[in-house]
Scaffold this active site. Sequence first.
Site, short mmCIF file in Angstrom:
data_model
loop_
_atom_site.label_atom_id
_atom_site.label_comp_id
_atom_site.label_asym_id
_atom_site.label_seq_id
_atom_site.Cartn_x
_atom_site.Cartn_y
_atom_site.Cartn_z
CE LYS A 83 -3.26 -2.58 2.86
NZ LYS A 83 -2.33 -3.49 3.54
CG HIS A 116 -2.61 2.42 3.82
ND1 HIS A 116 -1.44 1.91 4.32
CD2 HIS A 116 -3.59 1.83 4.56
CE1 HIS A 116 -1.71 1.07 5.32
NE2 HIS A 116 -3.01 1.02 5.47
#
Length: 318
Positions: A83, A116
């Site tokens: 991420k 994220h």
Amino acid sequence: MASIPRVPIGSSTLPLLGFGTAVFPFAASETMKESILHAIKLGYRHIDAASVYNSEQPLGEAITEALGLGLIKSREELFVTSKLWCSDAHPHLVLPALSKTLKNLGLEYLDLYLVHFPVSLKPGSYVVPFDKTELLPMDFKSVWEAMEVCHSLGLAKSIGVSNFSCKKLQDLLATAKIPPAVNQVEMSPLWQQKKLREFCKGKNIHVTAYSPLGGRGTVWGTNEVLGSKILLEIAQAKGKTVAQICLRWILEQGVSVVVKSFNKERIKENMEILDWELSSEESQKIDQIEQQKGFPGHMFVWEEGPYKSIEEFWDGEI
């Protein structure tokens, strides 16, 4: 053990049960590497990492060892997710961040790269919790264009997002050339995400659940999931653990799940959910559980930041 079923996303297939690596405080460790290696040995094939977790390097070492030991024949057997952290969520930093991630992992590509959170931080910081003065609005269109470049270069086979609401997904889809393949979000029997799941289904966005057991021991965690009386009653009647009931319920919703444990027995138990089902009565009981979000996201809310309230951050989906 039974092999983990997969679901198609983009040009690849995502194992429905994945191994998570988020342990708070975020730090790499030998225990983390050994746990990942043990998970691979048992048959886990999706490993979920993130730059902010400091889990990429241990994962890379575990993959190298797994290949050396013959636990997997090739890297292609694994589905690796990582991420983009908020401090790298700036158009000019996305590709360098992914390049660093791949270097940490010792890999040539990711199977899935996720944004994220739907917010940016001042560049350079990877500390959680962070100073709220570092919060910045995200340039969604430009950041996603940079994610699309990562995909076109073959560095990420699929791209997606994490912690995005229906509204934020809708805004992203309005300009995206490549729609997000996945939205990874908090989901458990106590936070069932029915509205979001329905929206994603209509847009062909696969949902992956994190913190399926409540994320105990983390800054965002709650004890309420594993402490649920309804889930405990179902587990006792079925001869299963509460964790197994949670994970099985998520799979039966057509959602994939990543679950973190560095306890060898629990890693094994978490995988023992593939050869049985919940009854319709049990599923109905779970459907009636009062909803309670475990991770409200207070760290992203500040009166002078891009989101002034929890409601604004989640677009009312709380």
